[in-house]
Design a protein around this motif. Structure first.
Motif, short mmCIF file in Angstrom:
data_model
loop_
_atom_site.label_atom_id
_atom_site.label_comp_id
_atom_site.label_asym_id
_atom_site.label_seq_id
_atom_site.Cartn_x
_atom_site.Cartn_y
_atom_site.Cartn_z
N LEU A 19 0.80 -1.32 0.13
CA LEU A 19 -0.22 0.19 0.05
C LEU A 19 0.98 1.30 -0.05
CD1 LEU A 19 -2.13 -0.78 2.38
CD2 LEU A 19 -2.64 -0.39 0.77
N VAL A 42 -7.39 -2.32 5.77
CA VAL A 42 -7.55 -4.38 5.24
C VAL A 42 -7.26 -5.81 6.22
CG1 VAL A 42 -6.37 -5.04 3.41
CG2 VAL A 42 -6.55 -2.93 2.87
N GLU A 180 -1.05 -7.72 -3.25
CA GLU A 180 0.50 -7.00 -2.67
C GLU A 180 1.78 -8.26 -2.99
OE1 GLU A 180 -1.84 -9.28 -0.89
OE2 GLU A 180 -0.60 -10.71 0.82
N LEU A 190 -4.80 -2.61 -5.48
CA LEU A 190 -4.51 -1.90 -4.37
C LEU A 190 -4.96 -0.22 -3.56
CD1 LEU A 190 -1.61 -3.53 -2.85
CD2 LEU A 190 -3.76 -4.32 -1.78
#
Lengths: 199, 258
Positions: A19, A42, A180, A190
């Motif tokens: 992020l 998240v 990720e 994201l």
């Protein structure tokens, strides 16, 4: 601020790092009061369902998730973080999930390598702006979520069985895959989630 | 869908990538973070970093390399070498590894596999095994192939699976560094025995051999080092070659295709 819920299990830092890499104001949050004022959440998760469910409950962050969903604030579950949104899992009979989505979590069928540990294609159902087109993402899981309501499915993938690789309802969304760890396609997802938190 | 993983491996000695024949005659292949970044951009499906340093200083350097690689490469990262306890695994995971590989320490104390699986989940635990051919079967060897264990390979990987390993990374010490190709029989036997994801390692010298790891060896992860490090083939060339040979691969996002 996007609160990355850190309830002390496994490597939850990668989602945070990813992020930050897309410029999102993400912060690792270990206690409910640290999540105050967040515009999005998240919920990562790796490891066994029961261990994650217990740790999430013990941290008090399960309540943060329930409140966020009740107030229609964006929340993104990842991997076991997605499975925790359901009521329970075949992996850990007796352990209870958050029950924010109707359905349960089942073991992947035999016949393919288990756990699934590979990139796979997620084909969106068109219900989520997070998933505008089919993309390949990285999966690591031996169990998959089976939502009761077809309208909660945001994407399907195939691995010996056609399964929901992304689910959601309202501002709540979740992926079985790891954005990720999915290179550029994952970072773009994201980034879209981070933008949805600003709106 | 099925997608075979192409996995460049970085053997790390005191912070530099090296590659040698059977862990000997090491050649310097460059800066690990720069290589990791390049492989990530070019379409590697995962990366493996194996720390072959023996010293404590070397281990600290590895943690630093892992942290720097994880901050800019957003694909799965397996790290191994010297993992002997839950705490040493935790340090690597904290630094940014997604999976830790255990090898010699698990042979010495098999409970380590169970402990790691209980603490971090099976998906984090890679059982790395070095194998050497005997007359009729394969034996587990350790310490870069220098030490025999007397353990039957098939029995050991079965035990590893039942103790909670989430993946197998099997290196043929007969082939490693030789460029004679993977020991295909080895992988085909394991693939039949165990349902875990299986990464083939050791011996790849060209792209046909890489493809054979899946087509004949039935491995779903294809690890290679020197063919990528020394610029013999790019990841893009490898992907094109494998796809043409019928190996299922993921499609890369449009702009990252070379």
């Amino acid at each position: 601020m996007i609160a990355v819920l850190d309830y002390g299990i496994g490597n939850l830092a990668s989602a945070h790092k990813a992020l930050l890499a897309v410029g999102a104001p993400a912060r690792l949050v270990a206690r409910p009061e640290q999540a105050e004022g967040a515009s999005g959440y998240v919920l990562p998760g790796v490891g066994a369902f029961a261990a994650c469910a217990a740790a999430l409950e013990a941290s008090g962050l399960s309540e943060v998730c329930r409140t966020a969903v009740a107030e229609q604030r964006p929340l993104l579950g990842i991997c076991v973080g997605m499975q925790l949104l359901f009521e329970g899992s075949e992996e850990s009979p007796g352990a209870r999930g958050l029950g924010l989505l109707a359905g349960s979590v089942r073991r992947l069928p035999a016949g393919r390598r288990r756990p699934q540990m590979q990139w796979n294609l997620a084909v969106p159902t068109g219900r989520s702006a997070l998933l505008p087109s089919p993309e390949w993402f990285y999966f690591v899981h031996g169990y998959y979520a089976a939502p009761e309501r077809e309208e909660d499915v945001l994407a399907y993938s195939e691995y010996g069985v056609s399964f929901a690789s992304a689910v959601g309802r309202g501002a709540l969304s979740a992926t079985q895959f790891h954005p990720e760890k999915s290179g550029r396609a994952g970072l773009e997802l994201l980034a879209r989630f981070a933008r949805s938190c600003e709106a | 869908m099925e997608a075979v993983r192409i996995i460049p491996c970085l053997d790390l000695d005191r912070g530099r990538v090296v590659k040698g024949v059977r862990y000997k005659e090491l050649r310097d292949a460059g800066d690990p973070v720069a290589l990791a970044r390049r492989y990530g951009e070019e379409g590697a499906d995962e990366l493996v970093i194996l720390d072959i340093t023996a010293s404590a200083e070397g281990r600290a350097t590895t943690l630093d390399v892992v942290a720097r690689a994880a901050a800019e490469v957003f694909i799965p990262l397996t790290v191994g070498g010297g993992v002997s306890s839950v705490e040493s695994a935790r340090r690597l995971l904290r630094a940014g590894a997604d999976k830790v590989a255990v090898n010699s320490a698990a042979v010495a104390r098999p409970a380590l596999i169970s402990e790691l699986a209980a603490e971090f989940g099976s998906q984090c635990v890679v059982l790395a095994v070095d194998a050497r051919r005997r007359k009729e079967d394969y034996e587990v060897v350790t310490h870069g192939g220098r030490r025999r264990t007397g353990l039957d390979l098939m029995a050991w990987v079965s035990e590893g699976a039942s103790r909670g390993a989430g993946e197998l990374l099997v290196t043929s010490m007969d082939r490693d560094g030789t460029e004679a190709g993977y020991d295909l029989e080895l992988y085909a036997s394991i693939a039949q025995l165990v349902e875990l994801p299986l990464v083939a390692s050791g011996g790849v010298g060209n792209l046909d051999q890489l493809a054979a790891g899946y087509l004949e060896g039935r491995a779903d992860g294809l690890l290679a080092a020197s063919i990528f490090h020394f610029g013999r083939y790019s990841l893009a060339e490898a992907r094109r070659h494998l796809a043409a040979a019928g190996v299922p691969l993921r499609a890369l996002p449009a702009a990252s295709q070379a």
